[in-house]
Write an enzyme that holds these catalytic residues in place. Structure first.
Site, short mmCIF file in Angstrom:
data_model
loop_
_atom_site.label_atom_id
_atom_site.label_comp_id
_atom_site.label_asym_id
_atom_site.label_seq_id
_atom_site.Cartn_x
_atom_site.Cartn_y
_atom_site.Cartn_z
CG ASP A 9 -4.72 41.50 66.20
OD1 ASP A 9 -5.47 40.62 66.26
OD2 ASP A 9 -5.34 42.80 66.89
CG HIS A 238 -11.59 38.11 73.36
ND1 HIS A 238 -12.87 38.53 74.27
CD2 HIS A 238 -10.91 38.42 74.39
CE1 HIS A 238 -12.63 39.04 75.21
NE2 HIS A 238 -11.30 39.11 75.36
CG ASP A 239 -9.12 36.73 68.55
OD1 ASP A 239 -10.06 37.48 68.79
OD2 ASP A 239 -7.74 37.31 68.81
C1 BDR Z 1 -10.29 41.31 71.10
O1 BDR Z 1 -9.24 42.29 70.80
C2 BDR Z 1 -7.81 41.83 70.94
O2 BDR Z 1 -7.08 42.54 71.78
C3 BDR Z 1 -7.95 40.40 70.96
O3 BDR Z 1 -7.13 39.45 70.31
C4 BDR Z 1 -9.39 40.06 70.47
O4 BDR Z 1 -9.19 40.10 69.13
C5 BDR Z 1 -11.07 41.11 72.00
O5 BDR Z 1 -11.62 42.42 72.16
CA CA Z 2 -7.19 39.52 67.77
#
Ligand code: BDR
Ligand code: CA
Length: 306
Positions: A9, A238-239
Site C-alpha cells: 500500500d 518496517h516493510d
Molecule cells: C506499517 O504501517 C504503514 O504505514 C507502513 O507502510 C507499514 O506497512 C507500519 O506500522
Molecule cells: Ca505498508
C-alpha cells in the site's frame, strides 16, 4: 530463488521494499505486485504502485487488491505518508497500467505452483484473508507467508495496543495468523530496530545515482519530517524487513509462537497477542535485527537498481 507475490500500500517504506526486491532480483523473483488500500485509498496506492513499477523497471504485472477491510471502517495513515499516500517524489507520466484483479491472480499463481510461492504482505492483511477464505487449496499450496504487522512485546503505533497494518483489518489478520500456514512476522518489536538516520541518507546521496535515487531522497525527506512531527523519531524501515529476510534470513532472530488478534475489545482492538514461547506455533516472530547486516544489504540492493 524466492518466488513472491508482494501485496503493498505504498507508502514510503513500501516503496523501499519494492526497490529492495527489484535490486535483489538475483535472489527474489517478484511474480506479481498487488496494490491494496491501506496507507491511503486504493486509487492512490494503485497509482503509487504503478509509478514505482515504472520507475524501478519492473517486468512484474501490477494488480489491484481490496478496496476496504473485511468488517471495520477503513482507516488511513495520510498523516505519515501524505495526502497522496507517497508524498515527496514527482513521477513522469505513467505508461504502466493495472493488469487486473489481484485476488484471482494470487489464487491462480499459488494453486498452480504448489509449495513455490511466498506471499509477502506489507499492508493490511485483507487480500491474504480473502484468498485463504476463497479456496482451501490456497493456504495448502503456499510456501509461506511473510508479513509486516503487529507487535508482541511492545505498544502499537496507531493506538497504544495496535500496529497500523493489523489495526487496519484485525479480522483479516486473525484469519491469516490462524490459517495454519507458516507465517514469518515482522512486527514493531523488530522493525523499530531499523530506524533511518541522516547518515544513511547521506550515504545514499554518495552512491552512484540510479533512477530510484531522486525518488528515495524526496520520499524520505517527507517521511522523516512526518515521523519527527507525529512519532518524534526517525522513520523505521518496517516493510523492507520482509524483503531483507527473504534475501538473507540471518539478519534476524525469531521466536516461534502462536499469535491471536484481539477483534473484540474496544481498547485493544487489533492487538496481536502471542502465546508464551514453548517452541510451538505457526508464527516465527522477529525479535532482533542485526542492523549492520540489514543496512549493508539495503545499500547493495539500491546499488543494483537499473
Ligand atoms: C506499517 O504501517 C504503514 O504505514 C507502513 O507502510 C507499514 O506497512 C507500519 O506500522
Ligand atoms: Ca505498508
Amino acid at each position: 530463488m524466492e518466488r513472491i507475490i508482494i501485496d503493498c500500500d505504498p507508502g514510503h517504506d513500501d516503496a523501499v521494499a519494492l526497490a529492495m526486491a527489484r535490486g535483489l532480483s538475483d535472489k527474489i523473483k517478484v511474480e506479481a505486485i498487488i496494490a491494496t488500500y491501506g496507507n491511503q485509498s486504493i486509487d492512490k496506492t494503485l497509482t503509487n504502485t504503478l509509478n514505482l513499477a515504472q520507475a524501478l523497471k519492473y517486468d512484474a504485472p501490477v494488480y489491484t487488491g481490496s478496496l476496504r477491510p473485511l468488517i471495520r471502517e477503513r482507516v488511513a495513515a495520510g498523516y505519515i505518508h501524505g495526502e497522496n499516500g507517497l508524498a515527496g517524489p514527482v513521477f513522469p507520466p505513467c505508461t504502466r497500467y493495472c493488469n487486473g484483479n489481484g485476488i484471482t491472480t494470487a489464487l491462480d499463481l499459488v494453486i498452480n505452483n504448489p509449495g513455490e510461492i511466498t506471499f509477502v504482505s506489507v499492508g493490511p492483511f485483507t487480500d491474504l484473508a480473502v484468498c485463504i477464505k476463497a479456496d482451501p487449496r490456497f493456504a495448502k499450496s503456499l510456501k509461506r507467508i511473510v508479513v509486516m504487522g503487529g507487535a508482541i512485546n511492545r505498544s502499537g503505533n496507531v493506538t497504544p495496543s495496535a500496529e497500523f497494518n493489523v489495526y487496519a483489518d484485525p479480522e483479516a489478520a486473525q484469519i491469516v495468523f490462524n490459517s495454519g500456514v507458516d507465517v514469518v512476522m515482522f512486527g514493531l518489536d523488530v522493525t523499530l530496530q531499523l530506524t533511518l538516520s541522516d547518515e544513511i541518507i547521506e550515504n545514499v546521496k554518495k552512491m552512484p545515482a540510479t533512477s530510484y535515487t531522486p525518488i528515495f531522497l524526496a520520499a524520505m525527506e517527507c517521511y522523516v519530517a512526518a515521523c519527527k512531527e507525529y512519532v518524534h523519531d526517525y522513520p523505521s524501515m518496517h516493510d523492507p524487513c520482509t524483503i531483507a529476510y527473504l534475501a538473507d534470513p540471518s539478519i534476524f532472530e525469531f521466536e516461534r509462537r502462536s499469535v491471536q488478534v484481539d477483534c473484540k475489545s474496544e481498547l485493544n482492538y487489533g492487538r496481536t497477542v502471542a502465546a508464551f514461547p514453548n517452541g510451538e506455533g505457526n508464527v516465527l516472530v522477529g525479535v532482533k535485527a542485526y542492523k549492520e547486516k540489514f543496512w549493508s544489504l539495503f545499500y547493495e540492493a539500491l546499488s543494483r537498481l537499473p
